[in-house]
Design an enzyme around this catalytic site. Structure first.
Site, PDB file in Angstrom:
ATOM      1  N   GLU A 167      -4.544   6.986  16.001  1.00 43.32           N
ATOM      2  CA  GLU A 167      -4.391   8.369  15.517  1.00 43.32           C
ATOM      3  C   GLU A 167      -3.528   8.506  14.271  1.00 43.32           C
ATOM      4  O   GLU A 167      -2.567   9.289  14.243  1.00 43.32           O
ATOM      5  CB  GLU A 167      -3.866   9.260  16.649  1.00 43.32           C
ATOM      6  CG  GLU A 167      -4.857   9.394  17.791  1.00 43.32           C
ATOM      7  CD  GLU A 167      -4.536  10.516  18.778  1.00 43.32           C
ATOM      8  OE1 GLU A 167      -3.457  11.120  18.680  1.00 43.32           O
ATOM      9  OE2 GLU A 167      -5.387  10.784  19.638  1.00 43.32           O
ATOM     10  N   GLU A 200      -9.881   7.450  24.120  1.00 41.01           N
ATOM     11  CA  GLU A 200      -9.083   8.430  24.861  1.00 41.01           C
ATOM     12  C   GLU A 200      -9.898   9.692  25.069  1.00 41.01           C
ATOM     13  O   GLU A 200     -10.573  10.175  24.155  1.00 41.01           O
ATOM     14  CB  GLU A 200      -7.789   8.820  24.114  1.00 41.01           C
ATOM     15  CG  GLU A 200      -6.706   7.781  24.154  1.00 41.01           C
ATOM     16  CD  GLU A 200      -5.416   8.233  23.485  1.00 41.01           C
ATOM     17  OE1 GLU A 200      -5.019   9.404  23.665  1.00 41.01           O
ATOM     18  OE2 GLU A 200      -4.814   7.403  22.785  1.00 41.01           O
TER      19      GLU A 200
HETATM   20  C1  BG6 Z   1      -3.239  11.093  22.146  1.00 42.27           C
HETATM   21  C2  BG6 Z   1      -2.279   9.942  22.003  1.00 42.27           C
HETATM   22  O1  BG6 Z   1      -3.101  11.862  21.016  1.00 42.27           O
HETATM   23  O2  BG6 Z   1      -3.036  12.005  23.167  1.00 42.27           O
HETATM   24  C3  BG6 Z   1      -1.586   9.549  23.304  1.00 42.27           C
HETATM   25  O3  BG6 Z   1      -2.906   8.843  21.435  1.00 42.27           O
HETATM   26  C4  BG6 Z   1      -1.180  10.804  24.045  1.00 42.27           C
HETATM   27  O4  BG6 Z   1      -0.511   8.716  22.982  1.00 42.27           O
HETATM   28  C5  BG6 Z   1      -2.417  11.595  24.381  1.00 42.27           C
HETATM   29  O5  BG6 Z   1      -0.425  10.543  25.199  1.00 42.27           O
HETATM   30  C6  BG6 Z   1      -2.146  12.836  25.200  1.00 42.27           C
HETATM   31  O6  BG6 Z   1      -1.215  13.631  24.541  1.00 42.27           O
HETATM   32  P1  BG6 Z   1       0.128  14.114  25.220  1.00 42.27           P
HETATM   33  O7  BG6 Z   1       0.856  14.810  24.155  1.00 42.27           O
HETATM   34  O8  BG6 Z   1      -0.254  14.982  26.346  1.00 42.27           O
HETATM   35  O9  BG6 Z   1       0.825  12.862  25.690  1.00 42.27           O
END
Ligand code: BG6
Length: 464
Positions: free
Chosen positions: A162, A363
């Site tokens: 990201e 993700e």
């Molecule tokens: C993504 C990241 O943007 O979102 C992760 O790569 C992150 O590291 C995930 O944990 C979820 O976001 P958050 O802010 O809920 O942890």
């Protein structure tokens, strides 16, 4: 051509080193920017213990194998494998990842490894971080260390997680705001670092490599021409800038124009474009993270907004270009993130028509409050519903020709959110701890764990 999900499809799960490992100073590991963060909100845990995967990795991999995972996407902690103090590799750290990779391979789980996921070595940050060109060479050296040590066992490498979110919401991951010029200077350096890393992977191994941005389609708030223009602006600034250069070898002109108009054009040194357009520095696939779509309206000179509290899905905007707004047509998670399964499909269709490369989902997922009930079970039906809706769209996208080779949702196991602690749980596996009480860190499969296992076993054919 239709793509059918078969035994080769990489069903798995995802994590990142600083959010899951703990062992923040164990066995010679030096601090990353995440370890020295000072702006963690009160009542929210830091990353020192996280899910203590550093001491539970064998058990964690075994549980992934019990769920039938065919892949596991995780990141390597730069400061675990390299000592800046001693200017040499940190052997216990190399051993940790060698053992982890071997264990995964033992269970026929394909490692998909991110080189860098938000945890820049603090040593480098102190010397200017990504603003300094020396970080480019340090990253290349690090990539070489990884490929030399693990390259023969790892087929899929991801360079930088990201990069676009680090640029768009710098306070979410770096804990600091920055000027537009500085942000794009950092971006330029990261692109150079990435290009060098991709070339190293291609030169030194038979492995494949790709970037890992967070990509989602952008809706105009209304059908006014100005809102449509805002959506185009946002899509280019948020998404395409990060893929056009590595894939087409050309900087995105809409963003360059924005920088020139804001007197924020970054410096390009002689030889940089050669590094960026080197045929060996081209990605073999696109890894992408998808949580929800964005909706934007036009922004006049005075109403631009900054993201709130370091949340990547809160409001953001660029003066005169776009302003993010809420989408009333979408449901929301317990943490207020919008849920848009159809957007998952359209995002993949847009990526495919624009770049025509294989995709790996690295993700996707839903953060929520999970609790052990009286029988030590966790009923996370809301997570099953979320995935069911996304899988239906994913299958349709593949029928329409999207070459998706794997689905690795966030997250394999509960871990610490970037800014909302362990209470925002994402995993198929529950980790027994709270923000301030480490309890026994015991692992429990959630209801979604058993459900996902059936999905993998049936290659999704049981999804109705
Ligand atoms: C993504 C990241 O943007 O979102 C992760 O790569 C992150 O590291 C995930 O944990 C979820 O976001 P958050 O802010 O809920 O942890």
């Amino acid at each position: 051509m239709k793509k059918i999900i078969d035994e080769k499809f990489l069903w798995g799960g995802s994590s990142s080193a600083y959010q899951i490992e703990g062992g923040w100073n164990a066995d010679g590991k030096e601090p990353s920017v995440q370890d020295v963060k000072t702006y963690i909100p009160a009542g929210t845990t830091d990353f020192k213990v996280a899910s203590d995967h550093y001491h539970h990795w064998k058990e964690d991999v075994k549980m992934m194998s019990e769920a039938g995972f065919r892949s596991y996407r995780f990141s390597i902690s730069w400061t675990r494998v390299w000592s800046f103090k001693n200017n040499q590799p940190n052997q216990p750290g190399i051993k940790f990842y060698n053992d982890l990779i071997d264990e995964l391979i033992k269970y026929k789980i394909e490692p998909i490894i991110t080189m860098y996921h938000f945890d820049l070595p603090d040593f480098l940050q102190q010397q200017g971080g990504w603003l300094s060109r020396s970080t480019i060479d340090e990253f290349a050296k690090y990539a070489q260390l990884l490929v030399e040590n693990f390259g023969h066992k790892v087929k899929y490498w991801l360079t930088i997680n990201e990069q676009n979110m680090m640029a768009l919401v710098p306070e979410a991951v770096l804990g600091q705001k920055a000027t537009m010029k500085d942000i794009y200077q950092c971006n330029h350096h990261m692109f150079l670092a990435q290009a060098k890393a991709m070339k190293i992977v291609h030169q030194l191994s038979k492995s494949l490599v790709g970037p890992a941005p967070n990509i989602n389609v952008i809706y105009p708030n209304t059908n006014t021409p100005d809102d449509y223009l805002a959506a185009i602006n946002c899509a280019n600034i948020r998404n395409w800038y990060y893929l056009d250069l590595p894939i087409f070898g050309k900087y995105n002109t809409i963003v360059l124009d924005l920088l020139e108009k804001n007197n924020s054009m970054f410096d390009i040194e002689k030889g940089d474009m050669e590094i960026l357009t080197d045929p060996l520095a081209k990605p073999d696939f696109i890894a992408f993270n998808y949580y929800a779509t964005g909706t934007v309206k036009s922004s006049d000179e005075n109403n631009a907004v900054a993201s709130k509290g370091g949340d990547q899905h809160s409001k953001s905007g660029v003066k005169g270009y776009f302003e993010q707004v809420k989408n009333p047509n979408l449901a929301k998670t317990q943490f207020g993130w919008e849920i848009d399964p159809v957007g998952f499909k359209t995002t993949m269709l847009e990526l495919t028509t624009r770049y025509n490369l294989p995709l790996i989902l690295t993700e996707n997922g839903i953060g929520g409050y999970d609790e052990l009930d009286a029988n030590n079970e966790i009923n996370d039906q809301y997570r099953i519903d979320y995935y069911t809706a996304h899988f239906k769209q994913m299958f349709e996208a593949m029928e329409m020709g999207v070459d998706l080779i794997g689905y690795n949702p966030w997250s394999a196991i509960d871990l610490v959110s970037t800014h909302e602690g362990i209470k925002k749980r994402y995993g198929f596996i529950f980790v027994n701890r709270t923000e301030d009480d480490l309890k026994d860190l015991k692992r429990y499969p959630k209801k979604s764990f058993y459900w996902y296992k059936e999905v993998i076993k049936n290659n999704g054919k049981n999804i109705k």
